[in-house]
Design a protein around this motif. Structure first.
Motif, short mmCIF file in Angstrom:
data_model
loop_
_atom_site.label_atom_id
_atom_site.label_comp_id
_atom_site.label_asym_id
_atom_site.label_seq_id
_atom_site.Cartn_x
_atom_site.Cartn_y
_atom_site.Cartn_z
N PRO A 113 43.61 48.32 22.58
CA PRO A 113 42.82 47.57 23.57
C PRO A 113 43.29 46.48 24.13
N SER A 114 42.97 46.08 25.42
CA SER A 114 43.76 44.87 26.07
C SER A 114 42.78 44.63 27.31
N ARG A 115 42.87 43.36 27.59
CA ARG A 115 41.94 42.81 28.49
C ARG A 115 43.03 42.40 29.63
N ASP A 116 43.35 43.18 30.66
CA ASP A 116 44.14 43.07 31.47
C ASP A 116 43.71 42.19 32.88
N ARG A 117 42.53 42.48 33.13
CA ARG A 117 41.77 41.49 34.52
C ARG A 117 40.66 40.85 34.27
N PRO A 118 40.45 39.79 34.66
CA PRO A 118 38.98 39.07 34.37
C PRO A 118 37.83 39.88 34.90
N ALA A 119 36.75 39.67 34.39
CA ALA A 119 35.57 39.94 35.04
C ALA A 119 35.47 39.78 36.48
N PRO A 120 35.04 40.91 37.07
CA PRO A 120 35.09 40.88 38.52
C PRO A 120 33.84 40.03 39.23
N GLY A 121 34.15 39.62 40.39
CA GLY A 121 33.00 38.90 40.99
C GLY A 121 31.91 39.97 41.37
N PHE A 122 30.87 39.40 41.97
CA PHE A 122 29.74 40.09 42.36
C PHE A 122 29.89 40.96 43.48
N GLY A 123 29.96 42.19 43.23
CA GLY A 123 30.57 43.15 44.43
C GLY A 123 31.88 42.81 44.84
N GLU A 124 32.81 42.58 44.01
CA GLU A 124 34.25 42.34 44.58
C GLU A 124 34.82 43.59 44.87
N HIS A 125 34.64 44.72 44.35
CA HIS A 125 35.36 45.70 44.71
C HIS A 125 34.34 46.91 45.52
N THR A 126 33.54 46.48 46.23
CA THR A 126 32.66 47.21 47.08
C THR A 126 33.23 48.03 48.06
N VAL A 127 34.16 47.36 48.64
CA VAL A 127 34.97 47.99 49.85
C VAL A 127 36.00 48.77 49.34
N GLU A 128 36.80 48.24 48.54
CA GLU A 128 37.77 49.06 47.65
C GLU A 128 37.40 50.42 47.15
N ILE A 129 36.19 50.47 46.72
CA ILE A 129 35.70 51.82 46.02
C ILE A 129 35.16 52.58 47.34
N LEU A 130 34.46 52.23 48.13
CA LEU A 130 33.92 53.03 49.13
C LEU A 130 35.31 53.55 49.98
N GLU A 131 36.26 52.91 50.24
CA GLU A 131 37.21 53.38 51.12
C GLU A 131 38.07 54.55 50.40
N ASN A 153 28.99 33.86 29.36
CA ASN A 153 28.53 35.09 28.98
C ASN A 153 28.43 36.33 29.55
N TYR A 154 28.64 36.36 30.84
CA TYR A 154 29.10 37.74 31.75
C TYR A 154 30.45 38.04 31.42
N GLN A 155 31.60 36.99 31.42
CA GLN A 155 32.83 37.39 31.18
C GLN A 155 33.15 38.02 29.96
N VAL A 156 32.36 37.77 28.89
CA VAL A 156 32.63 38.23 27.64
C VAL A 156 32.52 39.73 27.44
N GLN A 157 31.71 40.51 28.50
CA GLN A 157 31.89 41.92 28.31
C GLN A 157 32.00 42.44 29.70
N GLY A 158 32.78 41.56 30.57
CA GLY A 158 32.99 42.31 32.10
C GLY A 158 34.66 42.24 32.15
N GLY A 159 35.43 42.22 31.53
CA GLY A 159 36.80 42.33 31.86
C GLY A 159 37.35 43.76 32.11
N ASN A 160 38.38 43.73 32.82
CA ASN A 160 38.66 45.15 33.09
C ASN A 160 37.97 46.01 34.14
N LYS A 161 36.86 45.67 34.23
CA LYS A 161 35.99 46.37 35.18
C LYS A 161 36.20 46.21 36.52
N ARG A 162 35.76 47.07 37.63
CA ARG A 162 35.51 46.81 38.89
C ARG A 162 34.06 46.63 39.31
#
Length: 386
Positions: free
Chosen positions: A350-368, A62-71
């Motif tokens: 429209p295209s779904r290139d990446r799966p829905a991200p894990g919880f907090g998956e990109h926190t460090v990446e974005i902060l950096e 249910n989360y992955q249905v609207q989570g793709g391509n996000k960080r």
């Protein structure tokens, strides 16, 4: 390829369905959508879906249905450090979408007025049950209670449609409003405050009924014959022939099949159709019982008229037609197949290139990306800000 929203950054402060779906529609068209969740409270829809293992990984279907391509990053807006990071992100963002209770982000000092003062081009979209003002402004809501409050359930004979269609319609509504605001910004450089209410969306989906009730006339409502559902010898068939032209073609074809009714075939106006609706429906009830739903479907389509047998969702997904549509996609092997968008483009669509991200998956990446050091990030973690 350059999709419509490439280069647009969206801060997604939403949870459950309507808000995440709005942001998802921007993400599949190229926007850099950052899903922000409190570090101690992941979006609860991450744990919903038919696969218990995925639910346990906070990657429920249910989360992955609207989570793709996000960080995804964690950020606690209740802390000073979390608010500071969010203000910095919002200072260079194009869009904020939030579905907190009305006034909650204002009280934290990260509402529209505060953020737009630093970033006048910001498009800030609030999604709530009932809007930003009025006696219900701070009343919480989900799809099912909006169906109840809006009259949808009453219109369905007291039965709740087992679909979250108000959520999805609200998501589309918000995504369209954001897209329009971004387009307007290209002309004058100004951002926008958008106020989306699920209650309004539900009523908009019933616009003809709403307007009819606001413009009452002294006559009883009549179910149109050309839009009815009819029992067949083995199932239900839904007819879609409401216009005088379609009605004439229907009865002309039925006459050739041994079901003549010259009066029905000769009706020329919608008022004439309405006046004979009851008799016509009774005649059609008898006629549709003479064949199976599949045979009626073949017959109707063969005469160029609208009509379909009632299918289950599983049957609909098995239709050959879906293989010709860009509707379903899996970002990688083993990833659930999910809907992407209900439209296609000739190019850069429209295209779904990446799966829905894990919880907090990109926190460090974005902060950096923001220039924070390892020590800065460690300090924020120790404070509970991320």
């Amino acid at each position: 390829m350059t999709r419509a929203f490439a280069g647009v950054r969206v801060l997604d402060l939403t949870h459950v369905l309507a808000g995440p779906f709005a942001a998802y529609q921007l993400a599949v068209l190229g926007a850099d959508v950052i899903k922000i969740e409190p570090p101690d409270r992941p979006d609860f829809v991450r744990e919903r879906g038919p696969d218990a293992a995925l639910n346990g990984q906070l990657r429920g279907v249910n989360y992955q249905v609207q989570g793709g391509n996000k960080r995804a990053m964690t950020l606690d807006l209740r802390t000073a450090g979390g608010r500071e990071i969010f203000r910095s992100l919002a200072g260079t963002a194009d869009v904020v979408i939030e579905n907190y209770r009305t006034g909650a982000l204002d009280r934290l000092g990260v509402g529209y007025e505060e953020l737009s003062a630093a970033n006048p081009g910001l498009v800030y979209c609030s999604m709530t049950g009932y809007g930003q003002s009025g006696p219900r402004a701070e009343v919480n809501a989900y799809d099912n209670v909006i169906q109840a409050a809006s009259g949808v359930i009453a219109r369905c004979g007291g039965h709740k449609p087992n679909l979250a269609f108000i959520d999805y319609a609200s998501g589309y509504n918000a995504a369209f409003a954001v897209a329009a605001a971004l387009y307007a910004r290209t002309r004058d450089g100004r951002g926008q405050r958008i106020d989306c209410a699920m209650f309004d969306t539900a009523l908009m989906l019933m616009a003809p009924e709403v307007s009819a009730l606001l413009h009452p006339v002294d006559r009883e409502p009549v179910e149109e014959s050309g839009l009815g559902a009819y029992e067949t010898s083995d199932g239900v068939f839904v007819l879609g022939t409401p216009t005088p032209d379609q009605n004439r073609r229907l009865w002309s074809a039925l006459a050739a099949e041994g079901h003549p009714h010259p009066h029905f075939e000769g009706l020329n106006t919608l008022e004439e159709l309405r006046s004979t609706s009851g008799a016509m429906r009774e005649a059609l009830r008898r006629i549709f019982l003479t064949r199976s739903a599949v045979r009626w479907e073949e017959w109707i389509h063969g005469h160029g008229l609208p009509g379909e047998r009632v299918r289950t969702v599983a049957e609909a997904l098995g239709e050959e037609q879906l293989k010709h549509r860009p509707f379903l996609h899996s970002a990688q092997d083993g990833d659930p197949v999910v809907p992407v968008a209900a439209f296609g483009y000739a190019h850069d669509g429209p295209s779904r290139d990446r799966p829905a991200p894990g919880f907090g998956e990109h926190t460090v990446e974005i902060l950096e990306e923001m220039g924070l050091t390892t020590a800065d990030i460690a300090r924020l973690r120790s404070e509970g800000a991320v």
